[in-house]
Scaffold this motif. Structure first.
Motif, PDB file in Angstrom:
ATOM      1  N   ASP A  92      -1.718 -17.965  -2.765  1.00 57.66           N
ATOM      2  CA  ASP A  92      -0.760 -16.872  -2.470  1.00 57.66           C
ATOM      3  C   ASP A  92      -1.058 -15.667  -3.363  1.00 57.66           C
ATOM      4  N   ALA A  93      -0.851 -14.494  -2.795  1.00 56.85           N
ATOM      5  CA  ALA A  93      -0.930 -13.278  -3.612  1.00 56.85           C
ATOM      6  C   ALA A  93       0.300 -13.222  -4.520  1.00 56.85           C
ATOM      7  N   PHE A 146      -8.892 -17.884  -7.806  1.00 53.91           N
ATOM      8  CA  PHE A 146      -8.899 -16.448  -7.521  1.00 53.91           C
ATOM      9  C   PHE A 146      -7.707 -16.119  -6.650  1.00 53.91           C
ATOM     10  N   THR A 147      -7.048 -15.039  -6.971  1.00 55.41           N
ATOM     11  CA  THR A 147      -6.060 -14.495  -6.040  1.00 55.41           C
ATOM     12  C   THR A 147      -5.929 -12.994  -6.341  1.00 55.41           C
ATOM     13  N   VAL A 148      -4.948 -12.381  -5.720  1.00 52.97           N
ATOM     14  CA  VAL A 148      -4.798 -10.930  -5.850  1.00 52.97           C
ATOM     15  C   VAL A 148      -3.369 -10.626  -6.308  1.00 52.97           C
ATOM     16  N   VAL A 149      -3.272  -9.817  -7.324  1.00 49.35           N
ATOM     17  CA  VAL A 149      -1.954  -9.293  -7.725  1.00 49.35           C
ATOM     18  C   VAL A 149      -1.749  -8.005  -6.938  1.00 49.35           C
ATOM     19  N   TYR A 168       9.290  -9.249  -1.307  1.00 48.60           N
ATOM     20  CA  TYR A 168       8.092  -9.696  -2.016  1.00 48.60           C
ATOM     21  C   TYR A 168       7.154 -10.493  -1.112  1.00 48.60           C
ATOM     22  N   ASP A 169       7.362 -10.365   0.194  1.00 44.92           N
ATOM     23  CA  ASP A 169       6.395 -10.961   1.117  1.00 44.92           C
ATOM     24  C   ASP A 169       5.070 -10.225   0.980  1.00 44.92           C
ATOM     25  N   ASP A 170       3.991 -10.923   1.361  1.00 47.50           N
ATOM     26  CA  ASP A 170       2.659 -10.314   1.227  1.00 47.50           C
ATOM     27  C   ASP A 170       2.605  -8.998   2.009  1.00 47.50           C
ATOM     28  N   PRO A 171       2.365  -7.901   1.335  1.00 48.40           N
ATOM     29  CA  PRO A 171       2.384  -6.601   2.015  1.00 48.40           C
ATOM     30  C   PRO A 171       1.091  -6.256   2.744  1.00 48.40           C
TER      31      PRO A 171
END
Lengths: 465, 410
Positions: free
Chosen positions: B229-230, B379-382, B391-394
């Motif tokens: 998850d991001a 690995f993920t993305v902030v 705060y759902d993945d934008p």
């Protein structure tokens, strides 16, 4: 009485004037071979090369040889076999010989007086003719022996033909397998070459060291040596076949079908093969005829034990005193010392020996049939196992290795190694297939063609162990 | 007793009704101190790709139920692992309490072997420490044990087995035990990420606990990129990320675009005087680290372990080195094995996906707005955005004009 005797003698003499040509016995032999699923055989009795035969051999050799064609070439061309055919000529001549009467002996003599007291003394002379008569009485028996021996020879020759067919088949399959094995080794070498090539390129790039390259090179050289050996095996197998086919020079450059035949889908019935073999095997039948011939010889010796030699004759004589006389003579050997007891004992021993050999051969044939039958069944099972399990499994290993290679989970060396293993499995399959076809030919040989031609069995139907 | 305050403060309470089904079984509760009162409120933590363990209140004691059991865990789409965990998950659900709370933890063993639970870093009576054999008997399969203690500290702690722990942790048994301070904090986003490493041979689904160093899967909360998850924050949020490490290696976790400060460990808060700005926090084995930063720079910021092999999936570590190897002029490999091409001669990036064993992820993958991301593992993305209401993945960040590199032509 004497008239009847002359009639018998004349009839015997006439019958005895049979041809010395072995073409009839050869035809009988050929029929026996064909009845056992064998090939047609021809024999150029004039000796040397028959143009028709040469042409058909050339025709066969020009095409890609099948196992059948190779057998055909051998039967037409192998001089060993031709030498065996001559046994028929020898036996036929023996038969003719047995039917011939002994020639009469003509004797002439002159007497020259040298101490005469009178003037009317002239040189005298005498003439006589004697004819052996024992051979007339024994002729029928002798012919019976010779005829039986001819029968034995026919069977021996036919057996030699069937054996030659087996030898050629086995040599043919061995050559096919050797060629395919060499081909497989060539593919393994190709995989090794790809690995070595990769190692050199890795070394050039500075990625592996001299030790790694040396290891890869030694693996490659090992495979290359295997191929050298394999090629030598091909050459040797080729010569075996060439020898059996009796070809040389340009004819020795024959090509054979490149692949061993696939397994026949269904196996013919392997039941009752032992009794069929006993009924059909010609070496056994020959041994039987030979024992019979000894029996006949023994019977003759026993029937004519008192008959050593005997002759009758007539003579004419003119004496120096100028009187003439005709006379008759007869003589017989008196069976006082030699009553043929030694000859009879010898023949008795020979007869027992031949009967024992015949029995032994029958036992051996039964064992051979069981042995080869087991080899055939086992070879089929091994082939099926390779075809349905081992080879597909190795192929799957390669496919899965390739999948891992594609995902960079496995190196090229491992992939090539898997490929080499797959090809090795094919090679083992080839060997198993060769064993199958060789066993099949051996079973045909052991049963004298019962496998392919069981319904045509025309054996004498004897009961044996 | 469920108070309105609990419902408001704890997302866990949303599950109270479901958890209540289990209530009939806590017959042998320990004596409750008279002063037991549930504490709060607090900002609940977010366990990316995970969940928080619900609790029920009984006589002022927060009761939790953990079931140790085999679980199936999807590491990322296309790979499901036969792991062990708690309550159907690995990592186990996050236990979240407040300093001063009295907790009662029921542990039921549904594993094929005995187990125990150690509360890593929690100060508690010695007998509650969970080391089987030393502090308590092993919990046999089918048995339930209950632990009970009062939290006297706050910070990021963990729980894991202390009975055949080598096997049980290698198979994924671990979880967070988060204790919030009694006083409210100013944190807007509070994430917890358990670091772990596994060996799952390509084409298999069972982690091999015998492997000591040659791991091939590296996870954030038992997920690998692109399955992670991001971490989403609103511009200006104060963000805390808590890390726990029960693997066999330390993991230097690096955040792009920011510097952060380490604010605590499983030993307690880091004093202000000991804090300093950094971009990578090395999380040692058997420890937790909290870092905090203010999300003031919008964008999609990479966030990963900086050990580069730890951002790969299912990699073989025994491949022949093909880098720089000249391609064969006459491709002998393809001749022997049609359809096979030389690979890795120019590096391993930009590879075509040519298939792989089942249940195996590509070594690197993930599509980004500019192409292949070619990452895996930890690995993920902030994702920091201005003006978001959820705060759902934008989705991918839209870089403002003039803020991306341009290809130079001519």
């Amino acid at each position: 009485m004497s008239r009847r005797f002359i009639a018998v003698a004349a009839a015997t003499a006439f019958l005895g004037c049979a041809s010395t040509s072995p073409s009839q016995p050869f035809q009988d032999t050929a029929a026996m071979v064909e009845a056992r699923g064998g090939h047609k055989i021809v024999w150029n009795q004039a000796g040397g090369d028959d143009a028709t035969v040469t042409r058909s051999v050339r025709d066969l050799l020009a095409r890609e040889l099948t196992v059948d064609a190779a057998v055909q070439v051998a039967l037409l061309h192998n001089q060993d076999l031709v030498a065996t055919y001559e046994d028929l000529g020898i036996a036929q001549a023996d038969l003719v010989q047995a039917g011939l009467l002994q020639n009469p002996t003509f004797t002439g003599g002159v007497s020259l007086p040298y101490a005469s007291r009178g003037n009317d003394v002239v040189p005298g002379f005498n003439l006589s003719v004697t004819q052996d008569f024992v051979s007339i009485f024994t002729m029928a028996a002798r012919k019976r022996i010779a005829r039986t021996e001819l029968e034995a020879v026919k069977r021996r020759v036919a057996d030699a033909v069937l054996r030659a067919a087996f030898d050629v088949s086995a040599a043919f399959y061995a050559l096919q397998a050797a060629e395919q094995t060499a081909e497989m080794r060539r593919m393994i070498l190709e995989a090794g070459d790809a690995a070595l090539d990769l190692a050199h390129r890795q070394h050039d790039a500075g990625n592996i060291n001299d030790l790694d390259v040396a290891n890869q090179e030694s693996l490659f050289e090992q495979v290359r040596t295997d191929l050298v050996r394999s090629d030598a095996e091909v050459a040797s197998a080729r010569e075996s076949l060439a020898r059996l086919m009796g070809v040389w020079g340009g004819d020795a450059a024959f090509r054979i079908a490149p692949k061993l035949p696939d397994l026949p889908e269904a196996e013919q019935s392997l039941e009752h093969l032992e009794s069929l073999a006993i009924a059909r095997r010609l070496d056994l039948a020959a041994a039987h005829e030979e024992a019979q011939a000894t029996s006949h010889a023994l019977a003759m010796a026993q029937n004519f034990w008192f008959f050593g030699g005997g002759s009758v004759g007539g003579s004419f004589e003119r004496s120096p005193e100028q009187y003439s006389a005709v006379g008759a003579s007869a003589g017989v050997d008196l069976p006082i010392f030699d009553q043929k007891q030694a000859v009879i004992a010898r023949l008795q021993a020979q007869k027992r020996a031949r009967l024992a050999r015949e029995q032994a051969l029958a036992v051996a044939i039964r064992s051979e049939v069981r042995d080869v039958r087991t080899r055939l069944v086992t070879a089929r099972a091994v082939v099926v196992r390779y075809q349905s399990i081992v080879v597909p499994l190795r192929r799957r290993v390669v496919a899965l290795s390739q999948q891992q290679y594609n995902a960079m989970l496995l190196g090229a060396y491992q992939l090539l190694f898997a490929k080499q293993n797959e090809v090795s499995a094919y090679r083992e399959l080839i060997e198993a297939l060769r064993d199958y076809w060789t066993a099949r030919a051996a079973l045909e040989r052991a049963t004298a063609g019962a496998l392919s031609n069981a319904s045509n069995a025309q054996g004498p139907g004897k009961t044996r162990p | 007793m469920i108070t309105r305050r609990n419902i408001l403060s704890s997302g866990a309470a949303l599950f109270a009704a479901g958890a209540g089904l289990l209530r009939g079984r806590d017959a042998q509760a320990l004596p409750v101190p008279a002063q037991a009162v549930p504490r709060g409120p607090y900002r609940p933590v977010v366990t990316p790709n995970g969940s928080t363990l619900p609790w029920t209140l009984k006589d002022g004691v927060k009761e939790f139920r953990l079931i140790a059991e085999p679980v199936k865990r999807e590491f990322a789409a296309g790979m499901i692992v036969d792991a062990w965990g708690y309550n159907g998950q690995t990592p186990g659900p996050t236990i979240e309490v407040v300093e001063g709370d009295r907790v009662r933890l029921f542990v039921t063993n549904r594993l094929p072997e005995r187990t125990s639970v150690h509360w890593h870093g929690v100060r508690l009576p010695n007998g509650m420490d969970g080391v089987a054999g030393l502090n308590q008997p092993h919990i046999a399969p089918g048995e339930t044990y209950v632990y009970e203690f009062t939290l006297k500290q706050h910070g990021t702690m963990m729980y894991h087995p202390h009975s055949d722990e080598m096997v049980q942790m290698a198979l994924g048994m671990m979880g967070f035990f988060i204790v919030h301070p009694r006083a409210a904090e100013r944190v807007d986003r509070d994430f917890c990420i358990m670091l772990h490493e596994w060996f799952v041979a390509p084409g298999t689904s069972r982690p091999n606990p015998a492997v000591m160093t040659d791991f091939n899967m590296f996870t954030f909360n038992s997920r690998v990129w692109p399955g992670t998850d991001a971490l989403v924050a609103k511009k200006g949020d104060r963000v805390r990320i808590r890390f726990g490490n029960l693997s066999m290696d330390s993991h230097p976790i690096h955040l792009h675009g920011y510097s952060f400060e380490q604010t605590g460990t499983d030993g307690g808060p880091t004093p202000s005087s000991a804090r300093f700005p950094e971009t990578t926090v090395n999380v040692p084995v058997g420890a937790t680290r909290d870092v905090e930063f203010v999300a003031d720079a919008p964008g999609d910021w990479a966030f990963h372990c900086h050990k580069s092999h730890h951002t790969m999936n299912a990699m073989s570590h025994e491949l022949p080195n093909m880098i720089g190897v000249a391609p064969a002029s006459d491709d002998k490999l393809a001749r022997v094995l049609p359809g096979t091409m030389s690979m890795g001669n120019n590096g391993m990036g930009g590879m075509m996906d040519m298939g792989r064993p089942p249940n195996t992820l590509p070594m690197m993958s993930g599509a980004g707005p500019f192409g292949d991301i070619e990452m895996g593992g930890m690995f993920t993305v902030v994702k920091v955005r201005e003006g978001i209401t959820s705060y759902d993945d934008p989705g991918w960040y839209k870089n403002p004009e003039g803020t991306t590199p341009k290809k130079v032509t001519g």
